[in-house]
Each structure stands twice: as C-alpha cells, then as structure tokens.
Write an enzyme that holds these catalytic residues in place. Structure first.
Site, PDB file in Angstrom:
ATOM      1  N   LYS A   1     -10.630   2.702  -1.271  1.00  0.00           N
ATOM      2  CA  LYS A   1     -10.683   2.008   0.014  1.00  0.00           C
ATOM      3  C   LYS A   1     -11.961   2.342   0.771  1.00  0.00           C
ATOM      4  CE  LYS A   1      -7.595   1.353   4.023  1.00  0.00           C
ATOM      5  NZ  LYS A   1      -6.235   1.701   4.518  1.00  0.00           N
TER       6      LYS A   1
ATOM      7  N   CYS B   1      -5.632  -2.783   2.794  1.00  0.00           N
ATOM      8  CA  CYS B   1      -5.236  -2.764   4.205  1.00  0.00           C
ATOM      9  C   CYS B   1      -6.421  -2.979   5.154  1.00  0.00           C
ATOM     10  CB  CYS B   1      -4.470  -1.488   4.510  1.00  0.00           C
ATOM     11  SG  CYS B   1      -3.457  -1.610   6.016  1.00  0.00           S
TER      12      CYS B   1
ATOM     13  N   GLU C   1       0.818  -1.206   0.000  1.00  0.00           N
ATOM     14  CA  GLU C   1       0.000   0.000   0.000  1.00  0.00           C
ATOM     15  C   GLU C   1       0.863   1.272   0.000  1.00  0.00           C
ATOM     16  OE1 GLU C   1      -3.639   1.806   2.773  1.00  0.00           O
ATOM     17  OE2 GLU C   1      -2.136   0.487   3.663  1.00  0.00           O
TER      18      GLU C   1
END
Length: 290
Positions: free
Chosen positions: A116, A153, A43
């Site tokens: 995200k 993540c 990331e």
C-alpha cells in the site's frame, strides 16, 4: 469477446482468525459457483481492523510474504476453483511492516505483491503507526482473467494511482477496503457516497471496471469503535454502479464485462491518446511547483 465476471464480498470480522478465513473462503466458493472469475475480499480480513488503536501487541499479527499461511491457503483455494484472488494481509519484512496484497492467479500461482502506497493517519485509522509506505510502486498483473491492477483502501482516493495502473495496462481496478464511521474527535460525517463517487470517477476517467470490497459490522477498539458501512460495489466503464451491497449485510455481488469491447472503447474515446504528460510535471512535486 473476452467476458470476465468480477465479484466482491463483504462480511464482519472477529478475533477468531480461523472463522474469518473460513467465512471468506465460503463467499469465494459461492461466487465461483455463480461464475465469478475474479473474487475480491476486503482489506485485512484475517482480523478486526486493528488500526483503530496504537498497540505494540498488534505487530504480532504480521507474517512474512514468503511462506505466508494465508496466502498459501488461498492459493490452494484459487487453484481448486480456477479463480483469481487478490489477498490482503499484514506483512512483516525484517523490522518493517506493510499493508500488502498478494495477487493469486486462477492456477494458484502467486504472481507478486503490492504494498500500500498511501497510508492514512487519523482518529480510528492510525495506519502510520503500523505500516511503512509501500516500496513496490503500483503494480498490474497479467492473470488468466485479464490484466488487473490493485490498490488498497486509502489508495482509492488518489486518481494518480488509478491512472498509473491504467497506463501500465490494467483492464480493471480492484480496491480491498476497510472504511466506516469517523470516531471522535473527527467530524460526524458519513463518507460513504464520497467514497463511492471517487472510485466511480476512476472508472469513468479510465473507461474500465472498478471493484471495491468493504467490510461490515461494528468493531470495538481500546478507545473508540468503528461501524463499517459495507456498500461494496462494482462500477462500469462510464462510472455507473452496476452491482452493490447495502451497509449492513454480509454477501457478495458480481458483474460481467467484455474486456475486449472495453479496450476498443478506451481507444475510441482518445483519453489516453490526448493526454499531455509534458504538462503534468507539477504532479511529481508535493508543492505543485513547476
């Protein structure tokens, strides 16, 4: 038989963007030379993990999706090596900012982006200061290596995200990551094994490979420091770890899977056949009320 070889790389990052990108490209080339069809990079690898601190200066790191220089550069690399590259970057969209992945196919085509969905906020991981929760919904892409789903993540802690991508047809799940130590005043805990087991559960519950790429090294923020624990891994369809890296070393790992065989396995186990979505309505409410 449809054998696909997945690779994950991990490395430390500095404030030299060009050096970070060059390092990433070197690991991608090495993985491709060893037969990888899909290579996952960690990331936000262009820079250190700037979300340690709340600094308005860091917003200048963001770039638009259209014409993004990193995406363009990695698209050229993907085409030259005939590999699929999910690329994590800090996206600016008007006055809004997202933590985004661009999915680049093996011919260099940019298939789309995922923003995200789950944004953490705690000591050392102050992402809500920078990122708006994603508005793309979960995404899967038909690539030349199969149908791939990609979270980012903190998304990896949510089984709902993994199951949603599986229901959309994903044949493997990818998670670029930046996770490590918890600075004060957070508890002195080591989340490495918990982190892994959560994603191993996604692999086992959905009977598909999970690939996680984390960074390594200690990064100094303005008021704290984080030591990223690497431990990038690839899990097989029963949740077993089939390849892994250690906590400190830069490097790459790879594993191959027959995606046609795994599709038959998912059908034979019946975990999708026997789902009861009529009973899961409470999942759509924050308070769990029916």
């Amino acid at each position: 038989m449809r054998s696909v070889r997945f690779a994950a790389v991990q490395f430390s990052c500095s404030w030299d963007r060009e050096a970070n990108v060059a390092k990433a490209k070197g690991f991608v080339r090495a993985a491709a030379a060893q037969g990888a069809n899909v290579v996952l990079i960690q990331e936000l690898f262009e820079t250190p993990y700037f979300c340690q601190d709340q600094s308005p200066d860091h917003f200048a790191l963001a770039r638009p999706f259209s014409g993004n220089p990193l995406v363009r550069e990695m698209s050229e690399l993907a085409k030259s090596l005939a590999v699929v590259l999910p690329i994590s970057f800090f996206e600016r969209a008007g006055q809004t900012y997202f933590n985004t992945v661009a999915m680049i196919d093996a011919d260099g085509a940019v298939l789309g982006r995922y923003r995200k969905a789950h944004i953490p906020d705690g000591p050392g991981y102050q992402e809500k200061y920078y990122f708006t929760p994603g508005d793309t919904g979960f995404q899967v892409w038909q690539t030349k290596a199969g149908v791939l789903g990609c979270g980012i993540c903190w998304d990896q802690w949510f089984p709902e995200a993994a199951r949603a991508m599986a229901l959309m047809g994903a044949e493997a799940l990818l998670y670029p990551t930046a996770i490590g130590s918890e600075p004060p005043p957070a508890p002195n805990i080591d989340s490495r094994d918990h982190w892994r087991r959560t994603m191993q559960g996604h692999a086992a519950a959905n009977l598909m490979p999970v690939i996680a790429a984390n960074r390594v090294g200690t990064e100094q923020g303005l008021q704290s420091e984080l030591t990223f624990y690497g431990s990038s891994f690839i899990a097989g369809p029963a949740g077993e770890i089939v390849a892994e890296l250690d906590r400190q070393s830069e490097g790459s790992i790879a594993a191959s899977f027959d995606l046609d065989l795994l599709a038959k396995m998912r059908a034979s186990w019946g975990v999708f056949r026997d789902r009861r979505p009529d009973l899961y309505g409470l999942l759509a409410r924050h308070d769990g009320a029916t």
